[in-house]
Design an enzyme around this catalytic site. Structure first.
Site, PDB file in Angstrom:
ATOM      1  N   HIS A  63      52.612 -60.483 -69.214  1.00  0.00           N
ATOM      2  CA  HIS A  63      51.068 -60.019 -69.465  1.00  0.00           C
ATOM      3  C   HIS A  63      50.386 -61.641 -70.418  1.00  0.00           C
ATOM      4  CE1 HIS A  63      51.706 -59.013 -72.968  1.00  0.00           C
ATOM      5  NE2 HIS A  63      51.026 -59.559 -73.802  1.00  0.00           N
TER       6      HIS A  63
HETATM    7  C1  UD1 Z   1      46.043 -59.010 -76.024  1.00  0.00           C
HETATM    8  C2  UD1 Z   1      46.377 -59.616 -76.994  1.00  0.00           C
HETATM    9  C3  UD1 Z   1      48.221 -59.808 -76.786  1.00  0.00           C
HETATM   10  C4  UD1 Z   1      48.486 -58.497 -76.824  1.00  0.00           C
HETATM   11  C5  UD1 Z   1      48.660 -58.135 -75.584  1.00  0.00           C
HETATM   12  C6  UD1 Z   1      49.391 -56.487 -75.422  1.00  0.00           C
HETATM   13  C7  UD1 Z   1      44.535 -61.397 -77.749  1.00  0.00           C
HETATM   14  C8  UD1 Z   1      44.479 -62.680 -78.223  1.00  0.00           C
HETATM   15  N1  UD1 Z   1      45.584 -60.574 -76.604  1.00  0.00           N
HETATM   16  O1  UD1 Z   1      46.296 -59.436 -74.270  1.00  0.00           O
HETATM   17  O2  UD1 Z   1      48.109 -60.639 -78.272  1.00  0.00           O
HETATM   18  O3  UD1 Z   1      50.418 -58.883 -76.837  1.00  0.00           O
HETATM   19  O4  UD1 Z   1      47.292 -57.533 -76.293  1.00  0.00           O
HETATM   20  O5  UD1 Z   1      48.528 -55.530 -74.581  1.00  0.00           O
HETATM   21  O6  UD1 Z   1      44.381 -60.331 -78.261  1.00  0.00           O
HETATM   22  N2  UD1 Z   1      42.812 -54.221 -69.230  1.00  0.00           N
HETATM   23  C9  UD1 Z   1      42.323 -53.217 -69.364  1.00  0.00           C
HETATM   24  N3  UD1 Z   1      42.940 -51.952 -70.212  1.00  0.00           N
HETATM   25  C10 UD1 Z   1      42.832 -51.521 -71.087  1.00  0.00           C
HETATM   26  C11 UD1 Z   1      42.912 -53.009 -71.955  1.00  0.00           C
HETATM   27  C12 UD1 Z   1      42.569 -54.286 -70.789  1.00  0.00           C
HETATM   28  O7  UD1 Z   1      42.389 -52.819 -67.698  1.00  0.00           O
HETATM   29  O8  UD1 Z   1      43.594 -50.771 -71.290  1.00  0.00           O
HETATM   30  C13 UD1 Z   1      42.359 -55.535 -68.701  1.00  0.00           C
HETATM   31  C14 UD1 Z   1      41.004 -56.271 -68.295  1.00  0.00           C
HETATM   32  O9  UD1 Z   1      40.775 -56.048 -67.566  1.00  0.00           O
HETATM   33  C15 UD1 Z   1      40.868 -57.088 -69.438  1.00  0.00           C
HETATM   34  C16 UD1 Z   1      43.197 -57.783 -69.361  1.00  0.00           C
HETATM   35  O10 UD1 Z   1      43.328 -56.447 -69.646  1.00  0.00           O
HETATM   36  O11 UD1 Z   1      40.692 -58.610 -68.879  1.00  0.00           O
HETATM   37  C17 UD1 Z   1      42.925 -58.911 -70.683  1.00  0.00           C
HETATM   38  O12 UD1 Z   1      43.103 -58.020 -72.077  1.00  0.00           O
HETATM   39  P1  UD1 Z   1      42.394 -58.540 -72.858  1.00  0.00           P
HETATM   40  O13 UD1 Z   1      42.069 -57.467 -73.911  1.00  0.00           O
HETATM   41  O14 UD1 Z   1      41.097 -59.904 -72.807  1.00  0.00           O
HETATM   42  O15 UD1 Z   1      44.073 -59.082 -74.072  1.00  0.00           O
HETATM   43  P2  UD1 Z   1      45.796 -58.920 -72.869  1.00  0.00           P
HETATM   44  O16 UD1 Z   1      45.935 -60.039 -72.261  1.00  0.00           O
HETATM   45  O17 UD1 Z   1      45.691 -57.227 -73.396  1.00  0.00           O
END
Ligand code: UD1
Length: 375
Positions: free
Chosen positions: A206
């Protein structure tokens, strides 16, 4: 004494789980959730499975570009802090949530608020990785640093951090994982997915640097299809990965590879613990795999957990398709190699929650914001 903990993502919930009830017992403790992760399978399921009470305050920030996400968490977190201010603010790890909490705490230093960083000092030494930037910034302004391993202290020393504030504790994920493995014993999770013990692999990936670039994600995807020709591969898909696969036209229907929704913790640990090996770019999962004695092909070129590569249980394979295929083939077909990998002595340190709580208790009263050493 009043403490505030800020968390907001899946790994923070899992890794803080052994500490939160104990903090509730010992302190007037406010738990704040940023809302960085918000869907049931990325968030609430972990509160339920790990028997955690609901957060006292929810900031409901959601997904945004990094700067906006961090800024909004800062703004809402600062406004949510109780009056009088807490003695300390705790953050865990390297997410945007943790950075936001650290920056808010640092600005309140002159008002006596101390910043406590759980899982301090780990480094990938990749200066472009968002988590590496977050970690370095958080450690720079922390008053009390709980460091998983001795080698992490060395990272802090090189960066000029005052080591009298740093304590080697082990990592709380070890306790989360072992407690959950005990709970999962009767779940029969592999059978529920039609899988036989040691006859399947689990894959998760991820990270921004893994999934946001098409050539890398495509290479990993194609490698998984090749692995899937040797044994079934189960892939609980992180939302970021699902989004990027859609963007790059990588299909979810593939022979031998089954893409599913993210799993809860109990199912994940049960599946991991009975797998033949895992393929992952997750920091938490490589630790959990090591704790359970499961080899990991680490889909990165660097790791914060070198000890597991050095002892021989895990292998760094990056996003190199041929390398992933070859290493997977050895783990599937070369019984001797596989047996050796399963039986190496893995350096796992137990008891991190207890060490952290005791140190917190002993140190909090004595810590005062310190002057910077003069140049
Ligand atoms: C974040 C952390 C990472 C951790 C990871 C675990 C940072 C910089 N990164 O990355 O260190 O390993 O979490 O998962 O903080 N989304 C959903 N549902 C959710 C959450 C997110 O659909 O409940 C989607 C959103 O569309 C978003 C994408 O996932 O665009 C990424 O979420 P984001 O909060 O940017 O960080 P992670 O990639 O999850």
């Amino acid at each position: 004494m009043r403490l505030v903990t800020l968390l907001g993502t899946r790994p923070e919930i899992i890794k803080m789980a052994p500490l939160l009830p104990r903090l509730d017992e010992g302190y007037e403790h406010l738990l704040v959730h940023s809302g960085q992760h918000y869907s049931r399978e990325m968030d609430r399921i972990f509160f339920e499975e790990l028997s955690l009470r609901a957060p006292g305050v929810h900031l409901e920030v959601g997904s945004h570009p990094a700067g906006t996400q961090t800024g909004r968490i800062m703004e809402r977190f600062e406004a949510a802090l109780p009056s009088p201010l807490p003695a300390a603010i705790l953050v865990q790890g390297d997410t945007n949530t943790a950075l936001a909490g650290a920056l808010v705490a640092a600005k309140l230093r002159s008002q006596g608020v101390l910043l406590v960083h759980v899982e301090a000092g780990t480094r990938s030494h990749n200066p472009l990785q968002p988590e590496e930037i977050n970690r370095k910034l958080i450690d720079r302004v922390s008053d009390l640093l709980f460091v998983p391993e001795e080698r992490d202290l060395e990272n802090l020393r090189r960066e000029g951090v005052d080591l009298s504030r740093a304590f080697v504790t082990g990592n709380t994920v070890v306790e989360s994982c072992l407690r959950t493995a005990a709970l999962s014993a009767s779940r029969q999770t592999p059978a529920r997915y039609g899988l036989a013990p040691e006859r399947y692999a689990v894959a998760t990936f991820h990270r921004q640097e893994t999934v946001d670039e098409e050539p890398k994600l495509r290479a990993i995807y194609e490698a998984l299809l090749a692995v899937g020709r040797r044994l079934p591969v189960l892939v609980p898909l992180h939302p970021r990965t699902r989004k990027m696969m859609g963007r790059f036209g990588l299909g979810l229907e593939a022979p031998g590879v089954r893409f599913i929704e993210p799993l809860g913790y109990v199912d994940m640990i049960d599946l991991l613990g009975h797998s033949r090996f895992c393929l992952t770019d997750s920091g938490g999962l490589v630790e959990e795999a090591a704790v359970l004695g499961i080899p990991a092909l680490v889909l990165r070129t660097e790791t914060e957990h070198r000890q597991y590569v050095e002892c021989g249980i895990h292998t760094l394979v990056g996003s190199d398709r041929a390398r992933i295929e070859n290493e997977a083939a050895r783990l599937v077909e070369d019984g001797e190699t596989y047996r050796l990998r399963r039986t190496v002595s893995v350096p796992v340190r137990r008891g991190a929650p207890e060490v952290i709580l005791q140190t917190l208790r002993a140190r909090l009263g004595r810590l005062v914001p310190a002057a910077e050493p003069s140049a």
